[in-house]
Design an enzyme around this catalytic site. Sequence first.
Site, PDB file in Angstrom:
ATOM      1  N   HIS A  74      -4.584  -3.100   5.684  1.00 31.32           N
ATOM      2  CA  HIS A  74      -3.704  -3.229   4.524  1.00 31.32           C
ATOM      3  C   HIS A  74      -2.322  -2.652   4.828  1.00 31.32           C
ATOM      4  O   HIS A  74      -2.170  -1.785   5.698  1.00 31.32           O
ATOM      5  CB  HIS A  74      -4.314  -2.548   3.315  1.00 31.32           C
ATOM      6  N   GLU A  76      -0.410  -0.604   3.201  1.00 33.40           N
ATOM      7  CA  GLU A  76      -0.309   0.839   2.993  1.00 33.40           C
ATOM      8  C   GLU A  76      -0.892   1.590   4.189  1.00 33.40           C
ATOM      9  O   GLU A  76      -0.315   2.561   4.659  1.00 33.40           O
ATOM     10  CB  GLU A  76      -1.089   1.268   1.738  1.00 33.40           C
ATOM     11  N   CYS A 102      -5.742  -1.028  -3.367  1.00 36.39           N
ATOM     12  CA  CYS A 102      -7.182  -1.050  -3.640  1.00 36.39           C
ATOM     13  C   CYS A 102      -7.664   0.400  -3.670  1.00 36.39           C
ATOM     14  O   CYS A 102      -6.928   1.322  -3.303  1.00 36.39           O
ATOM     15  CB  CYS A 102      -7.910  -1.865  -2.579  1.00 36.39           C
ATOM     16  N   CYS A 105      -7.454   2.196  -0.226  1.00 36.75           N
ATOM     17  CA  CYS A 105      -6.078   2.579   0.129  1.00 36.75           C
ATOM     18  C   CYS A 105      -5.594   3.731  -0.745  1.00 36.75           C
ATOM     19  O   CYS A 105      -4.884   4.616  -0.276  1.00 36.75           O
ATOM     20  CB  CYS A 105      -5.138   1.387   0.011  1.00 36.75           C
TER      21      CYS A 105
END
Length: 156
Positions: A74, A76, A102, A105
């Site tokens: 992801h 992040e 999410c 994360c």
Amino acid sequence: MRPSFDEIYMNLAVTLAKRSHCVKMQVGAVLAKDTRIISLGYNGPPPGTHNCDEEWGNVGCPRDSKGGCSLAIHAEQNAILYAAKNKATIDGGTMYVTLSPCLACARIIFTAGIKQLFYLNSYADYKGISADEGIDFLKKFGVDVHRMKLDNDNKK
């Protein structure tokens, strides 16, 4: 009119998202501290592996057992990992991301010491689920969270 740093960094996150090879969702992230950029990230596979759109065309990478990407990191996570790899101080930083994090994360963001998060779009809306669990987690544990709206053509 002079843009704020928040607007500049979110616009940069929107632009970074366009670098993603993901065919499902393109996400960008900027990590900043004291009005300086610490790190950048967008969702995609680890270096040295396959770019999803090139390897699997319009269908994207194979799904994992929970229906998520089997290969992608992801945005992040990429921003935090790059900062850590380069020994940048993350603690107390601010993250700008085009899609709310999410839950996984969010846990990483919190653990990294990021104190503020700005996001554009809702992960819950994208996934068709009832709540933004990542946002709820961050707020519960004291991260200052803000949903932004951009007043220009960089909306995603």
